[in-house]
Structure formats: structure tokens, C-alpha cells
Enzyme design. Structure first.
Site, PDB file in Angstrom:
ATOM      1  NE  ARG A   4     -58.560 -21.020 -69.141  1.00  0.00           N
ATOM      2  CZ  ARG A   4     -59.252 -20.780 -70.141  1.00  0.00           C
ATOM      3  NH1 ARG A   4     -58.978 -19.901 -70.857  1.00  0.00           N
ATOM      4  NH2 ARG A   4     -60.419 -21.272 -70.116  1.00  0.00           N
ATOM      5  CG  HIS A  42     -65.695 -14.122 -78.998  1.00  0.00           C
ATOM      6  ND1 HIS A  42     -64.926 -14.372 -77.944  1.00  0.00           N
ATOM      7  CD2 HIS A  42     -66.053 -15.409 -79.246  1.00  0.00           C
ATOM      8  CE1 HIS A  42     -64.634 -15.690 -77.779  1.00  0.00           C
ATOM      9  NE2 HIS A  42     -65.394 -16.463 -78.444  1.00  0.00           N
TER      10      HIS A  42
HETATM   11  C1  LIG Z   1     -65.128 -19.207 -87.302  1.00  0.00           C
HETATM   12  C2  LIG Z   1     -64.336 -18.977 -86.167  1.00  0.00           C
HETATM   13  C3  LIG Z   1     -63.649 -17.490 -86.024  1.00  0.00           C
HETATM   14  C4  LIG Z   1     -62.878 -17.664 -84.812  1.00  0.00           C
HETATM   15  C5  LIG Z   1     -62.556 -19.207 -84.576  1.00  0.00           C
HETATM   16  C6  LIG Z   1     -63.805 -19.759 -85.260  1.00  0.00           C
HETATM   17  C7  LIG Z   1     -64.912 -19.699 -83.968  1.00  0.00           C
HETATM   18  C8  LIG Z   1     -64.534 -18.481 -83.035  1.00  0.00           C
HETATM   19  C9  LIG Z   1     -63.787 -17.259 -83.932  1.00  0.00           C
HETATM   20  C10 LIG Z   1     -63.171 -16.321 -82.606  1.00  0.00           C
HETATM   21  C11 LIG Z   1     -62.485 -17.168 -81.625  1.00  0.00           C
HETATM   22  C12 LIG Z   1     -64.007 -15.178 -81.842  1.00  0.00           C
HETATM   23  C13 LIG Z   1     -62.924 -14.359 -81.254  1.00  0.00           C
HETATM   24  C14 LIG Z   1     -62.169 -13.580 -82.039  1.00  0.00           C
HETATM   25  C15 LIG Z   1     -61.233 -14.516 -83.025  1.00  0.00           C
HETATM   26  C16 LIG Z   1     -60.492 -13.893 -84.051  1.00  0.00           C
HETATM   27  C17 LIG Z   1     -60.385 -15.181 -82.194  1.00  0.00           C
HETATM   28  O1  LIG Z   1     -59.914 -14.577 -81.078  1.00  0.00           O
HETATM   29  O2  LIG Z   1     -59.460 -15.979 -82.505  1.00  0.00           O
HETATM   30  C18 LIG Z   1     -62.288 -15.609 -83.751  1.00  0.00           C
HETATM   31  C19 LIG Z   1     -61.653 -16.665 -84.594  1.00  0.00           C
HETATM   32  C20 LIG Z   1     -60.853 -16.258 -85.848  1.00  0.00           C
HETATM   33  O3  LIG Z   1     -61.486 -15.586 -86.378  1.00  0.00           O
HETATM   34  O4  LIG Z   1     -59.848 -17.031 -86.117  1.00  0.00           O
HETATM   35  O1  LIG Z   2     -60.234 -20.119 -74.042  1.00  0.00           O
HETATM   36  C1  LIG Z   2     -61.209 -20.001 -73.494  1.00  0.00           C
HETATM   37  O2  LIG Z   2     -61.798 -20.355 -72.334  1.00  0.00           O
HETATM   38  C2  LIG Z   2     -62.382 -19.402 -74.717  1.00  0.00           C
HETATM   39  C3  LIG Z   2     -62.063 -19.539 -75.873  1.00  0.00           C
HETATM   40  C4  LIG Z   2     -62.910 -18.967 -76.781  1.00  0.00           C
HETATM   41  O3  LIG Z   2     -64.099 -18.608 -76.437  1.00  0.00           O
HETATM   42  C5  LIG Z   2     -62.874 -19.224 -78.356  1.00  0.00           C
HETATM   43  O4  LIG Z   2     -61.818 -19.745 -78.642  1.00  0.00           O
HETATM   44  O5  LIG Z   2     -63.740 -19.101 -79.190  1.00  0.00           O
HETATM   45 FE   LIG Z   3     -65.528 -18.414 -77.917  1.00  0.00          FE
END
Ligand SMILES: C=C1C[C@]23C[C@H]1CC[C@H]2[C@]1(C)CCC[C@@](C)(C(=O)O)[C@H]1[C@@H]3C(=O)O
Ligand SMILES: O=C(O)CCC(=O)C(=O)O
Ligand SMILES: [Fe+2]
Length: 418
Positions: free
Chosen positions: A341, A275
Site C-alpha cells: 500500500r 497517533h
Molecule cells: C512532524 C512529524 C512527525 C511524524 C511525521 C510528521 C507528522 C506525523 C508524525 C508521525 C507520522 C506520527 C506517527 C509516529 C511517527 C514517528 C511515524 O510513524 O512516522 C511520526 C513522524 C516522525 O516522527 O517521523
Molecule cells: O498511511 C496512512 O493512511 C496514514 C499515515 C499517517 O497517518 C501519517 O503518515 O501521519
Molecule cells: Fe498521521
């Protein structure tokens, strides 16, 4: 599809810490000299996947195979490159201390300019965040995620928001579940009372007020560091001083604690999928385990943890604010068989109604506009109701915006995308 109603599993996993012991430890580890951690019986960290089937608690540490919803497409989970990413280490002390070190400032500006024009990642030292506070924030993540599921569920995520506890986002997605648990909460300063302390005490109870104080202080430090980095970005882009700093002065940001348990088949799943962060800037404090990777020239390049440093990456919102000059780049988090982690991500976000628009003067203004005006409220809503943030969130969002207000009709309930 996992029901929104989070089922309390028949039995929580064997955890040992009680919340009051946890809370006392949080307070102690922040202020006093680092006391040896309480010798809690090491619980079996896992991902409890609340599901429609009441007793379906996946203790993934004992599963010989990972459940199907956690299996990611081969391309997303393709192997890591052996070559670590050479992420520049920028000393932001030259700006914080305003010590007249002109050469040091020029070096920092050049490092940031080069990093942001390529993969959008750099690391910072001289940030002023105390080692004791950083340790307390990482320890707090351990203390929270080792709680019994029933206690964590008291903070479960409110649909349509980022705030709260989630286990593998199983309340939102039906597939490509990330091998992680997360706890997220909002931060802004200038409120009548400390918003993070209020969140912890109000959501988890008075025993968690000390933990809330750790994260309140941590978020205040992250805000200050964010504004220092905004000054560096102004200098690196030739933007009028104060433009970005002022834009984020009244920011309303998101703090996210990521917890990645060990995994029996790490090559088939991901801790966080590929992402770009939709937010403006991410400040990541990671423990020494490693797992963050950035896609550069088609290879997933590991970012090795540097003790005491914080990882900074540009998000989509700042890519738009810089009219594409700074790159919001693809990254992911992989997991491993042996070690849990933790990473703490502070996501800097503008005040919801601020119009995201690059400066009309300077080098940034010279090129044609890459993205339309938008507000963070719209982009945030898009990621929570319409689109799972992934490799092309900003392009998908720009297209979605062009559909006009009709597109919001679908926002009646949070979407559960695959
Ligand atoms: C605005 C946001 C959506 C997420 C948390 C914040 C910034 C990063 C986004 C995220 C981490 C990007 C990867 C997918 C996601 C669904 C996750 O894995 O948590 C995303 C977060 C979210 O939608 O909760
Ligand atoms: O845990 C990490 O190293 C990256 C997590 C991340 O990219 C996020 O929470 O948006
Ligand atoms: Fe990220």
C-alpha cells in the site's frame, strides 16, 4: 538498539528497476497520457531493517513470523471495526472557482464544521489536482521504494530531522517498529530554485531530477489546496477572513511518502501506530488498497479510499490555532497479507518561528485558552528529540514546555524512544 550507522546489508533484495529507467518513467507518467507502466519484474517488496548486524536484512515477505521489534501492544493493534467511518466528501471547487455558488459554499462550510468538531477528518473533491499528477506521485513512490536498499540508503534520514529515507524507523526506535518504509522531504515556495527538485537531484543524483519535478509540482498543488482549506476553516469557525490563510502563506511543510509492504502477520503489527499528527493539516493521497483508520468512540473505523478524493485531517498545531474547536484525532494505518500500500501525506506546517496562537477575535476567542503559545520549531524538535508522536503528543508537549529551557539540555542528540 539499532545503531545510527546504517549498515549496508550483505545483499540488497531482488529489485529490478535501475534509477535511470525509474526517472524516465516518472517524467513520462506525469506529462504524457498514461503510458502502461514499465513491466518491471515485480520485486519482492519488503522492509530492509538496517541493523548493527551487517547482514541483518529482514526480507519480511519471506518471514513466516514478524520479528519481535515489529510486534505492537495488543491495545494499539486491536481489531478493526466493521463499520467504516462516514467521512464527508467536501467539494472545495465552490471556493476555488469562486463561482458564486452560495448554497454549495454553505454546504461545504457546514460539512467541514461538523467534521472538525467531531473526528477531524473529511475528504475533498474539486481540489484541482490533476489525475495524471496524482498518479505520477503514487507511481514515483513505487519506483523509489522498489530501488535496491543501497540506493535508498543514499537518501537515509538525517538524525534529528524528518527528511530522508527510513526503514521502519529502525534508526530511531527499538520497539513498536512500524511496518513501513518512508521517504520525507521539506517543501516551501519562494526559494531561488525548486527545493524538491534540488533535494532529489542533490541527494539521489541527476537521474532523479524527473522524479523531483513530479514531487515539486505535487507539493505546489498541495500548498495551494492547503490555503483553500484554510479559507474553509476560517468560514467554518467564524474567524476573520485571511487569518489562517495568511498564517500559512510562508509555510514550510513536510512531504512524506509511505510504503507499506504486505505482512505475514498483519494483526500483530501496524503500518503506522496510533497517533495524532503534530502538524497543522494533513492532505493524504492514498491508493485503492485501504488501511487508514480513525478512532471514534473506542472503535477503529476504516476510511474507505474514494477514487480522486484526498483525505484531510486536522493536526495538533491547528487544534491549538482553533483553541480546541477543531479536533486533532487519533488515527493509524493497518497492513495486510496480500497487497502493498502507498500513501502520500503532505503535512502543512507553519514557518518555524511563527507563534502558534488562536485569533483574539470571533467565536474561537470566546473560550479560555486551551494551549500556551508555542512555535512549530519547538513542537517539531519535541517530536524528533524527546517524544514519539502518539496519542497525547500535544499534552505531553505542553507539559514539557512548562519545564522551561532546562528541558532542552536533553536535546543534545536525537532520542531513541521505545
Ligand atoms: C512532524 C512529524 C512527525 C511524524 C511525521 C510528521 C507528522 C506525523 C508524525 C508521525 C507520522 C506520527 C506517527 C509516529 C511517527 C514517528 C511515524 O510513524 O512516522 C511520526 C513522524 C516522525 O516522527 O517521523
Ligand atoms: O498511511 C496512512 O493512511 C496514514 C499515515 C499517517 O497517518 C501519517 O503518515 O501521519
Ligand atoms: Fe498521521
Amino acid at each position: 538498539m539499532v545503531s545510527q550507522a546504517q549498515q549496508e546489508p550483505a545483499a540488497a533484495l531482488p529489485h529490478s528497476s535501475s534509477s535511470s529507467r525509474t526517472a524516465k518513467r516518472a517524467a513520462k507518467s506525469m506529462d504524457a497520457s498514461p503510458a502502461p507502466p514499465l513491466l518491471l519484474r515485480a520485486p519482492t517488496p519488503s522492509i530492509d531493517l538496517p541493523s548493527a548486524k551487517p547482514a541483518a536484512v529482514f526480507d519480511l515477505r519471506r518471514e513466516p513470523k514478524i520479528p519481535a521489534p515489529f510486534v505492537w501492544p495488543r491495545d494499539d493493534a486491536r481489531p478493526t471495526s466493521a463499520a467504516e467511518l462516514d467521512v464527508p466528501l467536501v467539494d472545495v471547487g465552490v471556493l476555488r472557482n469562486r463561482n458564486g455558488d452560495a448554497a454549495g459554499l454553505r454546504r461545504a462550510v457546514a460539512q467541514v464544521a461538523a467534521a472538525c468538531a467531531s473526528h477531524g477528518f473529511f475528504q475533498v473533491c474539486g481540489h484541482g489536482v490533476g489525475a495524471g499528477l496524482a498518479r505520477a506521485a503514487l507511481d514515483g513512490a513505487n519506483d523509489f521504494f522498489r530501488l535496491p536498499l543501497a540506493e535508498k540508503q543514499r537518501a537515509r534520514r538525517v538524525p534529528g530531522t524528518v527528511s530522508g529515507y527510513t526503514s521502519a524507523h529502525a534508526d530511531r526506535f527499538a520497539s513498536k517498529l512500524p511496518w513501513k518504509e518512508t521517504l520525507s522531504f521539506g517543501f516551501h515556495d519562494g526559494a531561488a530554485s525548486p527545493v524538491v527538485v534540488d533535494y532529489f537531484a542533490g541527494t539521489l543524483g541527476p537521474d532523479f531530477e524527473p522524479m523531483g519535478r513530479v514531487y515539486q509540482r505535487y507539493c505546489e498543488e498541495m500548498k495551494a489546496l492547503s490555503l483553500t482549506i484554510m479559507e474553509l476553516l476560517e468560514l467554518s469557525l467564524g474567524v476573520e477572513r485571511g487569518y489562517y490563510r495568511d498564517f500559512f502563506e510562508d509555510s514550510r511543510s513536510i512531504m512524506r511518502c509511505n510504503y507499506y509492504p504486505p505482512c505475514p502477520e498483519p494483526e500483530r503489527t501496524l503500518g503506522t501506530g496510533p497517533h495524532c499528527d503534530p502538524t497543522a493539516l494533513t492532505i493524504l493521497l492514498q491508493d485503492d488498497v485501504g488501511g487508514l483508520e480513525v478512532l471514534v468512540d473506542g472503535d477503529w473505523r476504516p476510511v474507505r479510499p474514494v477514487p480522486g478524493a484526498m483525505v484531510i485531517n486536522i493536526g495538533d498545531t491547528f487544534m491549538a490555532l482553533s483553541n480546541g474547536r477543531c479536533k486533532s484525532c487519533l488515527h493509524r494505518a493497518v497492513v495486510n497479507r496480500r497487497q502493498e500500500r502507498r500513501s502520500l501525506a503532505f503535512f502543512l506546517c507553519p514557518r518555524e518561528d511563527r507563534v502558534v496562537r488562536p485569533p483574539a477575535t470571533g467565536a474561537v476567542a470566546a473560550a479560555p485558552r486551551r494551549y500556551p503559545d508555542f512555535t512549530w520549531a519547538d513542537l517539531m524538535r519535541f517530536t524528533q528529540y524527546h517524544y514519539r508522536a502518539d496519542t497525547r503528543t500535544l499534552d505531553a508537549f505542553t507539559s514539557w514546555l512548562s519545564h522551561g529551557p532546562a528541558h532542552d539540555a536533553a536535546a543534545a542528540t536525537p532520542c531513541s524512544t521505545t
